[in-house]
Scaffold this active site. Structure first.
Site, PDB file in Angstrom:
ATOM      1  CD  GLU A 270      -2.490  -1.431   2.620  1.00 20.15           C
ATOM      2  OE1 GLU A 270      -3.538  -2.110   2.682  1.00 20.15           O
ATOM      3  OE2 GLU A 270      -1.938  -0.958   3.635  1.00 20.15           O
ATOM      4  CD  GLU A 469      -7.323  -6.063  -2.367  1.00 24.58           C
ATOM      5  OE1 GLU A 469      -6.953  -5.963  -1.164  1.00 24.58           O
ATOM      6  OE2 GLU A 469      -6.539  -6.306  -3.293  1.00 24.58           O
TER       7      GLU A 469
END
Length: 561
Positions: A270, A469
């Protein structure tokens, strides 16, 4: 083991511009000037990035097929590992959001071999029969380039891609430049390459550090992005060479089988700082940590000091804010994060603008090199933003600030990221699609739904394709319903074809009969499929097989492993 030696570096590398994409003019620089986005008490717009193409690339291409010799093959394929031109997977019927399934962390083991080949084949066939569009798989830096700098082993990943092709599945490849797990005793432990860890041992400042001197080795400190600290290469060069090796190795599969490349930009893949260890973020529902600013390695401190000197406030350049606690607690009990705290003072604005600005600069560098590397291949490029939702309902949003997202009650911290992705026509990936505010009773200031609404609307505003997600691997009806509900926030007109979903991740429980039935219904709801039957070519015979029979095969295969 199949290894790919790195060719010698070129004298120069010319960067081609993408048609229709704005690009900063390249100019040779040894290192970028200190990032400073503050002047006096007035915030300035972000600096325009000017990066040398030579800064990011240290090796030329090695050729499309040069790395495939000796590639191991799947034991169940019967193909002998021979590379054939890829054919497009069979088209899916219906409209709506495509569903992908993320493979287990150890789909390719630390030795570079594909794990559990029989079970993997049965799983892929079941997923294809259920209407799943494809798989997502992390390509671990610590596995592929584990032996030495510039020596790449793609054998296990080649087996996975070829198996996905035979089963009619597309592939999302995640360039995973981070570690996973808590240490060698963790069953899911995947470290950075051994030679990188050796360099970190020699120079601890390659790792992030907080104000207590605690080091985090999940990802190399972005403060040294452009310095040749990895045996003559900078981290950005090492990431670039890795992606170029992937492109050249899998060239014949790009666009038709491998349709998307997700570029890892930080811990857990991320775009963020490791404000607290990733395993704690996974358990954040119970902990709700504020996090720690990761700005105490010498590279980050040098940038901060230079920026403070430039605005004539030398005393602001010695470290992070005072009064930002490291304990999970009420932010109102801290001097920096409380509602009227110093986060909203000229000093707070200066520090947070610098801290988040360096993260944006890191993301911009990776966007730029990925855009150049995969130019003309037909694959979509994506990147992931962390779903940090605890303390979202406070004024200061402390957990987001320590992660590098300058998002508060009075400032939108995600719009600059979305605009950056939009400049490179990238897809935005984010979690929390399965979460509800009502689940956060232990942390009433948390709001996963509020966070996700903001991110979805920001993506729509910037016309970004979106990949959702789930945050937890669960298959209860309430969670799946929540995914469908949140997906509808993005629906409408031109956005419908731009939404997809990654189910994270495939495990034995997925193929339990009750879970599998719920999952297949969920795939059909997301894809708006009335009926679906997969057409597969097995051992040269075309067969129409039900997804239920495949799930039973998977269950039997998993029992043997």
């Amino acid at each position: 083991m199949t290894v790919i030696p790195a060719p010698p570096p070129p004298s120069i590398f010319a960067v081609a511009a993408s048609p229709g994409r704005p690009r900063p003019a390249p100019s040779y620089v040894a290192a970028p000037p200190p990032l400073c986005l503050f002047s006096g008490h007035r915030l300035l717009s972000p600096l325009r990035l000017a990066v040398s193409s030579r800064l990011h690339f240290s090796k030329p291409s090695s050729g499309a097929n040069g790395s495939l010799e000796g590639s191991s093959s799947s034991s169940s394929s019967g193909s002998g590992g021979e590379l054939h031109p890829a054919l497009p997977p069979p088209p899916r019927s219906g409209q709506g959001a495509r569903v992908f399934v993320t493979l287990p962390l150890d789909a390719v083991g630390t030795s570079g071999q594909m794990a559990r080949k029989k079970a993997m084949r049965a799983s892929f066939m079941a997923l294809s029969a259920a209407g799943v569009e494809g798989i997502a798989v992390e390509c671990w830096w610590g596995i592929v380039e584990r032996e030495a700098p510039g020596v790449y082993d793609w054998g296990g990943y080649m087996d996975l891609v070829m198996l996905a092709q035979r089963c009619g599945l597309k592939v999302r490849a995640i360039m995973a430049f981070h570690q996973w797990g808590t240490g060698p005793g963790d069953p899911g432990w995947i470290p950075l390459p051994r030679w990188v860890l050796e360099e970190m041992d020699k120079e601890p400042n390659l790792a992030f550090a907080d104000r207590f001197g605690r080091r985090n080795k999940e990802y190399i400190s972005l403060g040294c992005d452009v310095f040749p600290v990895l045996r003559g290469r900078s981290p950005i060069q090492a990431y670039s060479d890795f992606m170029r090796s992937f492109r050249d190795t899998f060239r014949d599969f790009l666009r038709v089988v491998i349709t998307e490349i997700q570029v890892g930009m930080g811990p857990a893949g991320e775009l963020r700082y490791p404000s607290c260890p990733s395993e704690k973020l996974i358990r954040a529902r119970a902990a709700a940590e504020l996090g720690e600013f990761q700005c105490y390695d010498k590279y980050m401190l040098a940038s901060l000091s230079a920026c403070a000197q430039k605005v004539g406030m030398d005393e602001w350049g010695y470290g992070g804010p005072i009064g930002a606690s490291n304990f999970p607690q009420n932010p109102e009990e801290t001097a920096f994060f409380k509602s009227d705290g110093s986060w909203n003072t000229p000093y707070g604005q200066f520090f947070l603008e610098w801290y988040s600005g360096l993260l944006l600069l890191h993301g911009e560098r990776l966007c730029m090199v990925a855009d150049v590397i995969f130019l003309g291949t037909g694959v979509q490029i994506s990147a992931k933003v962390a779903g940090i939702h605890w303390h979202y309902s406070t004024n200061s949003h402390p957990s987001e600030l320590t992660a590098g997202y300058y998002n508060t009650l009075i400032r939108d911290g995600y719009l600059p990221i979305a605009r950056m992705f939009s400049r490179y026509r990238m897809t935005l990936c984010c979690m929390c699609f399965d979460m509800r505010d009502s689940e956060e009773s232990s942390n009433p200031r948390s709001s996963p739904e509020g966070f996700l609404r903001k991110l979805i609307y920001t993506a729509r505003m910037c016309k970004l394709p979106l990949t959702g997600e789930n945050s937890f691997a669960r298959l209860d009806e309430a969670s799946l319903d929540q995914v469908v509900k949140n997906s509808k926030l993005y629906y409408g007109g031109v956005y419908e074809a731009s939404l997809s979903f990654n189910y994270v991740r495939m495990n034995r429980n997925l193929f339990d009969s009750h879970n599998w039935n719920r999952f297949t219904r969920f795939v059909k709801r997301m894809s708006d499929i009335q009926t679906f039957r997969a057409r597969l070519d097995l051992r040269g015979t075309e067969s129409f097989l039900s997804s239920t029979s495949f799930a039973e095969d998977v269950g039997r295969a998993l029992v043997c492993h």
